[in-house]
Design an enzyme around this catalytic site. Sequence first.
Site, PDB file in Angstrom:
ATOM      1  N   ASP A 109      57.346  33.348  99.136  1.00 20.95           N
ATOM      2  CA  ASP A 109      55.997  33.024  98.664  1.00 20.95           C
ATOM      3  C   ASP A 109      55.998  32.711  97.176  1.00 20.95           C
ATOM      4  OD1 ASP A 109      56.695  35.673  98.134  1.00 20.95           O
ATOM      5  OD2 ASP A 109      54.668  36.444  98.385  1.00 20.95           O
ATOM      6  N   ASP A 129      49.675  35.670  91.556  1.00 22.39           N
ATOM      7  CA  ASP A 129      49.327  35.722  92.977  1.00 22.39           C
ATOM      8  C   ASP A 129      48.836  37.135  93.300  1.00 22.39           C
ATOM      9  OD1 ASP A 129      49.148  35.667  95.753  1.00 22.39           O
ATOM     10  OD2 ASP A 129      50.907  34.384  95.978  1.00 22.39           O
ATOM     11  N   THR A 132      49.194  41.919  98.172  1.00 23.20           N
ATOM     12  CA  THR A 132      49.421  43.358  98.270  1.00 23.20           C
ATOM     13  C   THR A 132      50.026  43.859  96.964  1.00 23.20           C
ATOM     14  OG1 THR A 132      49.812  43.075 100.637  1.00 23.20           O
ATOM     15  CG2 THR A 132      50.494  45.168  99.647  1.00 23.20           C
ATOM     16  N   THR A 184      29.944  58.531  90.619  1.00 26.43           N
ATOM     17  CA  THR A 184      31.387  58.586  90.855  1.00 26.43           C
ATOM     18  C   THR A 184      31.898  57.261  91.397  1.00 26.43           C
ATOM     19  OG1 THR A 184      31.321  60.965  91.279  1.00 26.43           O
ATOM     20  CG2 THR A 184      33.219  59.771  92.133  1.00 26.43           C
TER      21      THR A 184
END
Length: 259
Positions: A109, A129, A132, A184
């Site tokens: 990638d 990019d 993840t 919070t």
Amino acid sequence: MLLVIDVGNTNMALGVYEGERLRVVWRLTTQASRTVDELGILCRTLFTLEGLEFSAVHAIVIASVVPPLDFALRKMAQVYFHLDPLFVDWSTPTGMPILYENPQEVGADRIADAVAAFAKYGGPCIVVDFGTATTFDAVSARGEYLGGVIAPGITISAEALFERTAKLPRVDIRRPSTIIGRSTIASIQSGLYFGYIGLVDGILARMLDELGPETRVIATGGLAHLIGRASAYIQTLDDNLTLDGLRIIYERCQESRAK
């Protein structure tokens, strides 16, 4: 038609090209346990819904960072499309020299991103990019892949905060209206969002010091719009950069074989 598949750790993107025109993009959840038939039926369903013919696909190009899926993807291409897919890696003739100490370590990638960025925007350039993991890839003015930076993605950071604390809740990642949170949840969102922009811009500032101020910075990936719009350095958002890179790599492979 050309079918390109970008398999990431969290999501998988499939694109169909007619020449240089991207006809359609599908984005799915990556499931490493999918079987050959599951992938084939999924593709058939998507093609049918879009009114596309399987038989019109003349080639398949794949960038995968999920090795357990590679066999199933290859077999799916052979059984359902009657084609041997091209899996992109460091040895693929992309036309871009890879100057990593060990080129085999560069993900497919990242190679596709770098090839597309240089072809579309010139160099020097940096591709951010947002997947993840968030990757920063540097390309020289001569079109050489120089290397880059790998950082945990913002979603990983959010999940780690939730899993490693007893009382902090899981939250949506979004831009809060103010930096100072009054609850919070707002405080966590502020820390994730503005903290991650600080990470991105801090890394980019140092990369630009090495590459020069004329370097163009392009962002892609699932959270590119959320983070990229607030960055002081990201100039261009390109949702389909990786898919474009796979198309360009396929065309260059064809040219290489013709010589």
